[in-house]
Design a protein around this motif. Structure first.
Motif, PDB file in Angstrom:
ATOM      1  N   SER A   1       0.814  -1.220   0.000  1.00 14.03           N
ATOM      2  CA  SER A   1       0.000   0.000   0.000  1.00 14.03           C
ATOM      3  C   SER A   1       0.845   1.265   0.000  1.00 14.03           C
ATOM      4  O   SER A   1       0.333   2.362  -0.282  1.00 14.03           O
ATOM      5  N   ILE A   2       2.121   1.137   0.305  1.00 13.69           N
ATOM      6  CA  ILE A   2       2.960   2.322   0.488  1.00 13.69           C
ATOM      7  C   ILE A   2       3.232   3.052  -0.825  1.00 13.69           C
ATOM      8  O   ILE A   2       3.263   4.291  -0.862  1.00 13.69           O
ATOM      9  N   LEU A   3       3.405   2.327  -1.916  1.00 15.45           N
ATOM     10  CA  LEU A   3       3.767   2.971  -3.179  1.00 15.45           C
ATOM     11  C   LEU A   3       2.746   4.034  -3.568  1.00 15.45           C
ATOM     12  O   LEU A   3       3.117   5.144  -3.980  1.00 15.45           O
ATOM     13  N   GLN A   4       1.485   3.713  -3.458  1.00 16.66           N
ATOM     14  CA  GLN A   4       0.449   4.673  -3.839  1.00 16.66           C
ATOM     15  C   GLN A   4       0.562   5.951  -3.017  1.00 16.66           C
ATOM     16  O   GLN A   4       0.539   7.063  -3.563  1.00 16.66           O
ATOM     17  N   GLU A   5       0.707   5.811  -1.702  1.00 17.37           N
ATOM     18  CA  GLU A   5       0.826   6.992  -0.850  1.00 17.37           C
ATOM     19  C   GLU A   5       2.108   7.752  -1.145  1.00 17.37           C
ATOM     20  O   GLU A   5       2.116   8.994  -1.213  1.00 17.37           O
ATOM     21  N   ALA A   6       3.198   7.019  -1.353  1.00 17.58           N
ATOM     22  CA  ALA A   6       4.483   7.667  -1.605  1.00 17.58           C
ATOM     23  C   ALA A   6       4.439   8.543  -2.852  1.00 17.58           C
ATOM     24  O   ALA A   6       4.952   9.673  -2.856  1.00 17.58           O
ATOM     25  N   VAL A   7       3.838   8.032  -3.905  1.00 17.67           N
ATOM     26  CA  VAL A   7       3.750   8.801  -5.150  1.00 17.67           C
ATOM     27  C   VAL A   7       2.897  10.046  -4.959  1.00 17.67           C
ATOM     28  O   VAL A   7       3.211  11.125  -5.481  1.00 17.67           O
ATOM     29  N   LEU A   8       1.833   9.927  -4.180  1.00 18.08           N
ATOM     30  CA  LEU A   8       0.969  11.083  -3.939  1.00 18.08           C
ATOM     31  C   LEU A   8       1.673  12.145  -3.089  1.00 18.08           C
ATOM     32  O   LEU A   8       1.488  13.349  -3.304  1.00 18.08           O
ATOM     33  N   LEU A   9       2.493  11.715  -2.130  1.00 17.21           N
ATOM     34  CA  LEU A   9       3.178  12.650  -1.239  1.00 17.21           C
ATOM     35  C   LEU A   9       4.419  13.269  -1.871  1.00 17.21           C
ATOM     36  O   LEU A   9       4.857  14.344  -1.454  1.00 17.21           O
TER      37      LEU A   9
END
Length: 339
Positions: free
Chosen positions: A240-248
């Protein structure tokens, strides 16, 4: 000699085995210290898809060369060495472009071939890296974990201008924090985890800011302070981290993945290309032992900050259970051999 053997998932034995003799181009290492890694636990519990059983686990180990095979200089006898677990062919495409860690015929000690949780281990001479006398044994056994951070940072070239976000304050995250601050002097290192004790270890390793995302959303904290990370390292290894990382991430940021989950990550191309984010992945290490030995010699990293427990190898089961079940007080656990 005694060796720690995983016979099959959830079955660990300490076996008496014959003393191995080094073949051509090999050396025998009298093991002094070895570190427990998450991958050792995964093999023990049957969660490592690459492992073959039965297996002597352990890929973080240090000792003395006590025998050499044909073609190896006798001058190496008695050398203090840290062992690179990555064995590669040297001529396939990945090897030819400096990535032996993803060799097409990759062999990893402790995974595909017996490793270092043993009183003696036979390894290729080229994988036994000489450790200067000034480096203590307990630091020398930590060279391999720091090569993981060396591999990550070597791909993305951190600078003092970066604002780095590290997901996870486990051993991989903590080594990465030390390297970002101690070696690359990154301007701001932010660490997110859900365990307060691990976040305190992150502070001790150089983190400028820590966030417990169990109590508050990471995105909200960063947004409130106007922070857009330029370098993000996923050392928590959750899909799940990749999605959040790209958004941040800031435009033109770099994101590094270290996980092996087979679950898909939900993400759109536009969220990546719209900010021209570069995504990297990192596995094991690509000849980073000399790099880390140099860092240790110059006092740029402090492995002792990560070591919380030491056990005699006879108590390996207790050591692994502590490692698995007590993330609040336990970080890196060492096993002693041949004291």
């Amino acid at each position: 000699m005694k060796s720690i053997v995983i016979q099959q998932p959830n079955r660990l034995d300490i076996e008496t085995r014959s003393l191995p003799e080094p073949a051509v181009g090999e050396v025998r290492v009298k093991v002094k210290l070895a570190g427990i890694c998450g991958s050792d636990s995964h093999i023990y519990r049957g969660h490592n898809p690459f492992a073959k059983y039965p297996r002597v686990i352990g890929h973080e180990f240090f000792g003395l060369i006590d025998a050499v095979g044909e073609g190896v200089s006798a001058a190496r006898l008695g050398e203090r060495v840290a062992v690179d677990p990555v064995i590669s062919c040297g001529h396939c495409y990945p090897c030819s472009v400096g990535k032996p860690n993803v060799c097409t015929s990759l062999v990893v000690l402790g995974v595909h071939r017996d490793g270092g949780f043993s009183e003696y281990a036979v390894v290729p001479e080229r994988n036994a890296w000489t450790v200067p006398d000034a480096i203590p044994d307990a630091d020398a056994v930590m060279i391999e974990p720091f090569t993981i951070a060396a591999n990550v940072t070597g791909q993305v070239n951190p600078t003092p201008r970066d604002v780095a976000l590290v997901y996870g304050a486990g051993p991989m995250g903590l080594t990465t924090i030390q390297v970002l601050k101690g070696v690359y002097n990154v301007g701001q290192v932010i660490v997110v985890d859900r365990i307060e004790e691990r976040l305190e270890m992150a502070r001790q390793s150089g983190a400028d800011m820590v966030i417990n995302n169990l109590n508050q959303p990471l995105a909200a904290v960063l947004e409130a302070q106007g922070i857009r990370p330029t370098l993000i390292v996923d050392a928590a290894c959750h899909p799940s981290i990749l999605q959040e990382a790209v958004l941040l991430a800031s435009p033109a940021a770099r994101v590094v993945l270290m996980g092996f989950s087979s679950e898909p990550s939900s993400i759109t191309q536009q969220s990546i290309t719209g900010k021209e984010i570069s995504i990297f992945s990192s596995r094991l290490n690509a000849k980073k032992f000399p790099v880390v030995i140099d860092w240790l010699s110059r006092g740029l990293i402090s492995p002792a900050k990560l070591v919380t427990h030491t056990f005699a190898y006879q108590h390996v089961t207790d050591a692994i259970e502590l490692f698995e079940n007590n993330q609040r007080q336990c970080c890196k656990v060492l096993l002693t051999f041949n004291e």
